[in-house]
Design a protein around this motif. Structure first.
Motif, PDB file in Angstrom:
ATOM      1  N   ALA A   1     -13.455   1.260  -1.358  1.00 47.05           N
ATOM      2  CA  ALA A   1     -12.351   1.467  -2.288  1.00 47.05           C
ATOM      3  C   ALA A   1     -12.787   1.194  -3.723  1.00 47.05           C
ATOM      4  O   ALA A   1     -13.577   0.281  -3.987  1.00 47.05           O
TER       5      ALA A   1
ATOM      6  N   VAL B   1      -5.800  -1.639  -6.390  1.00 42.96           N
ATOM      7  CA  VAL B   1      -5.351  -2.013  -7.723  1.00 42.96           C
ATOM      8  C   VAL B   1      -4.996  -3.495  -7.709  1.00 42.96           C
ATOM      9  O   VAL B   1      -4.199  -3.947  -6.882  1.00 42.96           O
TER      10      VAL B   1
ATOM     11  N   ASP C   1       4.799   4.325  -8.240  1.00 41.43           N
ATOM     12  CA  ASP C   1       4.700   5.483  -7.357  1.00 41.43           C
ATOM     13  C   ASP C   1       5.653   6.550  -7.885  1.00 41.43           C
ATOM     14  O   ASP C   1       6.871   6.390  -7.818  1.00 41.43           O
TER      15      ASP C   1
ATOM     16  N   LEU D   1      -3.481  10.423  -4.900  1.00 40.88           N
ATOM     17  CA  LEU D   1      -3.774  10.130  -3.500  1.00 40.88           C
ATOM     18  C   LEU D   1      -3.689  11.383  -2.631  1.00 40.88           C
ATOM     19  O   LEU D   1      -3.729  11.282  -1.410  1.00 40.88           O
TER      20      LEU D   1
ATOM     21  N   ILE E   1      -3.633   7.805 -10.578  1.00 39.81           N
ATOM     22  CA  ILE E   1      -4.407   7.859  -9.336  1.00 39.81           C
ATOM     23  C   ILE E   1      -3.761   8.890  -8.426  1.00 39.81           C
ATOM     24  O   ILE E   1      -2.587   8.756  -8.054  1.00 39.81           O
TER      25      ILE E   1
ATOM     26  N   SER F   1      -5.392  10.006   0.864  1.00 42.77           N
ATOM     27  CA  SER F   1      -5.939   8.652   0.898  1.00 42.77           C
ATOM     28  C   SER F   1      -4.831   7.630   0.683  1.00 42.77           C
ATOM     29  O   SER F   1      -3.666   7.981   0.481  1.00 42.77           O
TER      30      SER F   1
ATOM     31  N   PHE G   1       0.845  -1.189   0.000  1.00 38.78           N
ATOM     32  CA  PHE G   1       0.000   0.000   0.000  1.00 38.78           C
ATOM     33  C   PHE G   1       0.881   1.240   0.000  1.00 38.78           C
ATOM     34  O   PHE G   1       2.035   1.220   0.440  1.00 38.78           O
TER      35      PHE G   1
ATOM     36  N   ALA H   1      -3.757   3.873  -1.355  1.00 37.46           N
ATOM     37  CA  ALA H   1      -4.020   2.892  -2.405  1.00 37.46           C
ATOM     38  C   ALA H   1      -3.390   1.566  -2.006  1.00 37.46           C
ATOM     39  O   ALA H   1      -2.247   1.527  -1.536  1.00 37.46           O
TER      40      ALA H   1
ATOM     41  N   VAL I   1      -9.034   4.335   2.483  1.00 36.33           N
ATOM     42  CA  VAL I   1      -8.471   3.555   1.387  1.00 36.33           C
ATOM     43  C   VAL I   1      -9.339   3.830   0.159  1.00 36.33           C
ATOM     44  O   VAL I   1     -10.467   3.357   0.068  1.00 36.33           O
ATOM     45  N   SER I   2      -8.798   4.604  -0.758  1.00 39.32           N
ATOM     46  CA  SER I   2      -9.596   5.066  -1.900  1.00 39.32           C
ATOM     47  C   SER I   2      -9.541   4.109  -3.088  1.00 39.32           C
ATOM     48  O   SER I   2     -10.481   4.069  -3.886  1.00 39.32           O
ATOM     49  N   HIS I   3      -8.443   3.345  -3.212  1.00 36.54           N
ATOM     50  CA  HIS I   3      -8.264   2.497  -4.387  1.00 36.54           C
ATOM     51  C   HIS I   3      -7.653   1.149  -4.011  1.00 36.54           C
ATOM     52  O   HIS I   3      -6.812   1.069  -3.110  1.00 36.54           O
TER      53      HIS I   3
END
Length: 347
Positions: free
Chosen positions: A155, A135, A230, A207, A205, A103, A97, A105, A131-133
């Motif tokens: 999410a 993957v 990232d 965050l 994305i 947020s 993560f 991911a 926790v927004s996403h």
């Protein structure tokens, strides 16, 4: 930290039950957790397709999965290099993560809801940001079946453009297989999620001051592979496009995988998180054992085809020189040889 749990039982077997985490009710005290439950009790119908609610919800403390911070704000849990079994609950792949300013991911969710719950606790031990996403790097069950806690918490599930269909087609097979391997009680509440955002090429994305780039790849390890970069630290989550120590598993295209790896090795990265093995590999040298294995698989398969070998005989010798370099070789190499033989015989 106290969390809310609901006891789930198999619909047709009320004696087979498991305490299941309810995300969103975490509190520093049992009383505060209980107050949050009383103020907004969960709807048991949300579990109806999976299992029947048993006892009433309660609040208790529970252990989190161990994670390693491999770069600032980037955390990885390394799964066991084993086949799914009752002793590991399906915790046999890497997950991670990334914490942003607004947020979090999550990248991959493990092989059961129980494993996903452990990762949720690890996140909550480090931040209370939402926790927004989630993957999912590809369709395989050891990476997707722990999605439940994150979906429950709202999410958005992100994956390859073909991921939703691929998981739907294999759903029952995945559920039957992992319930048998892990045990029906331990596996309760696990399922494949719906995909909210299917990526055709790439997407970003945000965050909150931290951006992740999700890139979809042609058929390689599977037909549904994505990577997650990232941009702040240069860490690349490669999913099963990169294996470490665990014998690679070919479920897509051998030639495609070789081509994708060539492209990935030309990509700058501060480090790569493989789908199995170490939490972080140096790059591009971290891919060298996998490149060697795939090259050997291809060369041996072509030699077998050119020699007129039958498939049953060929799988006994293809890539045998790689045996000592990889764990779980007998579980995966013959299958890889079969896929390679079927693909390359039409060259």
């Amino acid at each position: 930290m106290f969390e809310a749990v609901l006891t789930l039982c198999l619909t047709l077997d009320a004696g087979t039950c498991r305490d299941t985490l309810l995300p969103g009710y975490e509190a520093e005290s049992r009383a505060s957790c209980a107050e949050a439950l009383a103020a907004a009790p969960p709807d048991p119908a949300r579990f109806a397709p999976l299992a029947a609610p048993g006892e009433a919800t309660t609040c208790r403390a529970a252990a989190a999965l161990e994670v390693e911070e491999i770069a600032p704000g980037v955390f990885v849990h390394s799964g066991a290099i084993e086949e799914p079994a009752p002793g590991n609950l399906g915790d046999v792949s890497n997950m991670g993560f990334v914490i942003g300013g607004a947020s979090v991911a999550v990248i991959d969710a493990g092989g059961s809801r129980a494993v996903g719950e452990g990762l949720w606790r690890a996140i909550r031990a480090r931040t209370d940001l939402p926790v927004s996403h989630l993957v999912l790097t590809h369709m395989h069950p050891d990476h997707v079946l722990g999605a439940g806690p994150f979906v429950f918490a709202g999410a958005e599930v992100v994956g390859h453009a073909g991921l939703g269909r691929a998981m739907s087609e294999r759903r029952q097979s995945y559920l039957d297989s992992f319930a048998r391997l892990i045990g029906p009680a331990a596996f309760l509440g696990s399922d494949v999620p719906a995909v909210d955002d299917e990526v055709e090429d790439s997407t970003r994305i945000d965050l909150g001051g931290r951006v992740l780039t999700v890139t979809a790849w042609p058929a390689a390890h599977t037909g549904t592979d994505v990577t997650v970069r990232d941009e702040e630290t240069g860490i690349l989550f490669a999913g099963d496009l990169v294996f470490d120590r665990h014998t690679p598993a070919l479920d897509g295209s051998l030639r495609g995988w070789q081509s994708v790896l060539e492209d990935l090795q030309a990509t700058e990265a501060a480090g790569v998180v493989p789908g199995h093995g170490a939490a972080r590999l140096p790059w591009p040298e971290g891919a060298e054992p996998l490149v060697r294995y795939l090259d050997t698989l291809a060369a041996d398969t072509r030699a077998a085809l050119n020699g007129g070998m039958r498939l049953g005989d060929a799988v006994e010798v293809i890539a045998e020189d790689e045996r000592e370099a990889w764990a779980l070789f007998d579980a995966y190499n013959a299958r890889n040889a079969t896929v390679a033989f079927t693909e390359l015989e039409w060259e």
